[in-house]
Motif scaffolding. Sequence first.
Motif, PDB file in Angstrom:
ATOM      1  N   ALA A   4       0.830  -1.207   0.000  1.00 58.47           N
ATOM      2  CA  ALA A   4       0.000   0.000   0.000  1.00 58.47           C
ATOM      3  C   ALA A   4       0.864   1.256   0.000  1.00 58.47           C
ATOM      4  N   ARG A   5       1.909   1.219   0.825  1.00 62.13           N
ATOM      5  CA  ARG A   5       2.833   2.358   0.901  1.00 62.13           C
ATOM      6  C   ARG A   5       3.482   2.610  -0.467  1.00 62.13           C
ATOM      7  N   CYS A   7       2.199   1.865  -3.384  1.00 59.93           N
ATOM      8  CA  CYS A   7       1.183   2.443  -4.279  1.00 59.93           C
ATOM      9  C   CYS A   7       1.109   3.950  -4.087  1.00 59.93           C
ATOM     10  N   GLU A   8       1.130   4.377  -2.834  1.00 58.24           N
ATOM     11  CA  GLU A   8       1.066   5.813  -2.579  1.00 58.24           C
ATOM     12  C   GLU A   8       2.284   6.525  -3.164  1.00 58.24           C
ATOM     13  N   CYS A  12       2.107   7.021  -6.923  1.00 56.28           N
ATOM     14  CA  CYS A  12       1.240   8.160  -7.288  1.00 56.28           C
ATOM     15  C   CYS A  12       1.976   9.478  -7.106  1.00 56.28           C
ATOM     16  N   GLN A  13       2.699   9.605  -6.000  1.00 55.10           N
ATOM     17  CA  GLN A  13       3.453  10.841  -5.766  1.00 55.10           C
ATOM     18  C   GLN A  13       4.487  11.027  -6.871  1.00 55.10           C
ATOM     19  N   GLN A  21       4.424   9.827  -9.985  1.00 57.92           N
ATOM     20  CA  GLN A  21       3.762  10.169 -11.251  1.00 57.92           C
ATOM     21  C   GLN A  21       3.336  11.639 -11.238  1.00 57.92           C
ATOM     22  N   SER A  22       2.859  12.101 -10.089  1.00 58.43           N
ATOM     23  CA  SER A  22       2.445  13.502  -9.961  1.00 58.43           C
ATOM     24  C   SER A  22       3.641  14.435 -10.175  1.00 58.43           C
ATOM     25  N   MET A  29       4.671  14.512 -13.861  1.00 60.52           N
ATOM     26  CA  MET A  29       3.826  15.395 -14.679  1.00 60.52           C
ATOM     27  C   MET A  29       4.134  16.862 -14.401  1.00 60.52           C
ATOM     28  N   LEU A  51      -0.831  17.220  -4.844  1.00 63.07           N
ATOM     29  CA  LEU A  51      -1.508  15.923  -4.859  1.00 63.07           C
ATOM     30  C   LEU A  51      -2.093  15.593  -3.489  1.00 63.07           C
ATOM     31  N   LEU A  58      -5.111  10.490  -9.787  1.00 62.88           N
ATOM     32  CA  LEU A  58      -4.060  10.198  -8.809  1.00 62.88           C
ATOM     33  C   LEU A  58      -4.526  10.414  -7.380  1.00 62.88           C
ATOM     34  N   VAL A  70      -4.316   7.722  -4.483  1.00 53.29           N
ATOM     35  CA  VAL A  70      -3.635   7.935  -3.198  1.00 53.29           C
ATOM     36  C   VAL A  70      -4.558   7.543  -2.038  1.00 53.29           C
ATOM     37  N   ALA A  84      -4.699   3.818  -1.760  1.00 52.01           N
ATOM     38  CA  ALA A  84      -3.504   3.278  -1.087  1.00 52.01           C
ATOM     39  C   ALA A  84      -3.578   3.508   0.418  1.00 52.01           C
ATOM     40  N   PHE A 117      -5.716   1.160   2.459  1.00 55.97           N
ATOM     41  CA  PHE A 117      -5.081  -0.110   2.808  1.00 55.97           C
ATOM     42  C   PHE A 117      -3.961   0.078   3.825  1.00 55.97           C
ATOM     43  N   GLU A 118      -3.261   1.213   3.753  1.00 55.08           N
ATOM     44  CA  GLU A 118      -2.256   1.494   4.787  1.00 55.08           C
ATOM     45  C   GLU A 118      -2.933   1.601   6.155  1.00 55.08           C
TER      46      GLU A 118
END
Lengths: 320, 320
Positions: A139-140, A142-143, A146-147, A149-150, A153, B29, B108, B112, B115, B118-119
Amino acid sequence: MDLQEYLKSVENLVDKSLFRYFGDAPGQLDKASAHLLLAGGKRLRPAMVMLAAEAVKKRSSDRIFPAALALELTHTFTLVHDDIMDNDSFRRGVPTVHTVWDEATAILAGDVLYARAFELICKAEAEPAAMVRAISMLARACEEICQGQSEDMAFENQDEVTRGEYLDMVRKKTGALYAAAAGIGAILGGGTPQQAEALHNLGMTTGIAFQIQDDLIDLLTPRGSSGKDRASDLRAGKKTLIAIVAEEKGIDLAPYKRNLTDDEIDSIINDLENAGVINEVRQIALDLVYNAKAGLSVISESEEKQLIIEMVDFFVTRRF
Amino acid sequence: MDLQEYLKSVENLVDKSLFRYFGDAPGQLDKASAHLLLAGGKRLRPAMVMLAAEAVKKRSSDRIFPAALALELTHTFTLVHDDIMDNDSFRRGVPTVHTVWDEATAILAGDVLYARAFELICKAEAEPAAMVRAISMLARACEEICQGQSEDMAFENQDEVTRGEYLDMVRKKTGALYAAAAGIGAILGGGTPQQAEALHNLGMTTGIAFQIQDDLIDLLTPRGSSGKDRASDLRAGKKTLIAIVAEEKGIDLAPYKRNLTDDEIDSIINDLENAGVINEVRQIALDLVYNAKAGLSVISESEEKQLIIEMVDFFVTRRF
């Protein structure tokens, strides 16, 4: 077994399992979720999970195979969502999900893969307390992805991006999931906290190197081999390490943010090679891998540890 | 404690915790992820988690509070993504995430929250084996919610939608997460498998009723109270149970798939009330709740069980 044999065996196992789970999808959303997953791929993250588990040698890695699949699903969910944001139309040699269906379906298809990743990791057989630590690590990651990818961009609207900013973005966007793959393998395999940390660190550092190599491949490899649009980063004006090092050497890649012919791309590559940009970027990736391997001293020597070392070497020598 | 006092206490606790975790977000984000979460909300899913845990009475529900927050984050992630797909511009009285930022950021931001859900659930304190079951249940719910949203969107291009199809879609889209809330509370609270199943079923059935009431509210409640665009389902031509029952009674709502004045909306409501549509839809929701409560016999009588019963009654009597 040599590395390529090992990777092929994991790839076959992953492909077979994914086809069994996703190959007979009834509805459009299931088909859209399965689309990119069944389009192939090197399955390196599942291989990292399995090898890390085998390297700490406490239990058979077969029992944690669902966690290896979970990592592949997580990777694929991020690709499906990234392709929407980056407006990419090809991936793994097939049109992207939002291109075949639409954006709404692609958002949901990614969300379904995200859910199934967590369903799958819950099906691994390991100590329940280790399971919870592994799930939390996923899960960590995944977060962090996202950060990353942000930030990636945001770089597009930023005049200058430093090497440090780039490497930190890539640590999150790509390193975090390789770190989770190696760390989760070690945790579910019954490794000590020190071993899990060492493998997590290895995954993180070599994951950064992996992405640098991916950027090189995006530029240097013809479309037929990579399955992606050729030089998509260049045409999109992405601030990759290549662009940053080029700028340091007085080559501005910003004017190439447009459609480019194959001849134009060849000419740019030639300029970058002559200025030493390609070699310098390649050396940064090689150094990251070299340093990462030095951290593996807490893992006893074994065939599996050797395969991990060969795999992270492969991260920065592969051509597709 | 009466229900409204209980709900208010959970709401305050949830708001305080969310503000602590998300209120001081540094990056864009993080701000986008926190936006809808901090815009308020009834926090009914966290309340369901806590009450279910307390009703099975094995351990203090404080220790599983992170799981309650996880359910709220899951709910919010689905709203952020749904708002993109449905092109809704207001929610909880604030502009939606993709309206304030952009679609990429909203995708995103939802990812987040997904994620972090689940965390957070991994931070609950319960038997590790129960934790894994609870996490798996949350993941399964996420997948069902996506399937439900996909079916909901597909209905728009479908000439006819039956009551059965509508109820099955809502079971997934809304029932699944209330089912997970009650089931996870029961599992983490140390309930028996029978108790967990009974509470899971209750959440599922009353979640369907909750959504039917939401559809009624969307039509009947002025915008100021609901925080959403008034009659957005009607203007979007959504095949809600209201539209399905109306059609059975010879009222075709399809021509109202356009911008509508408040007077036009009032006139349509009047027609639907006179034809008995509103009462019939309301009765379906009431029957679902009535039947759900009958399944709670495996839970001993307690103040908490009584509050659960009052809460699911509230699902279908609330006006916003």
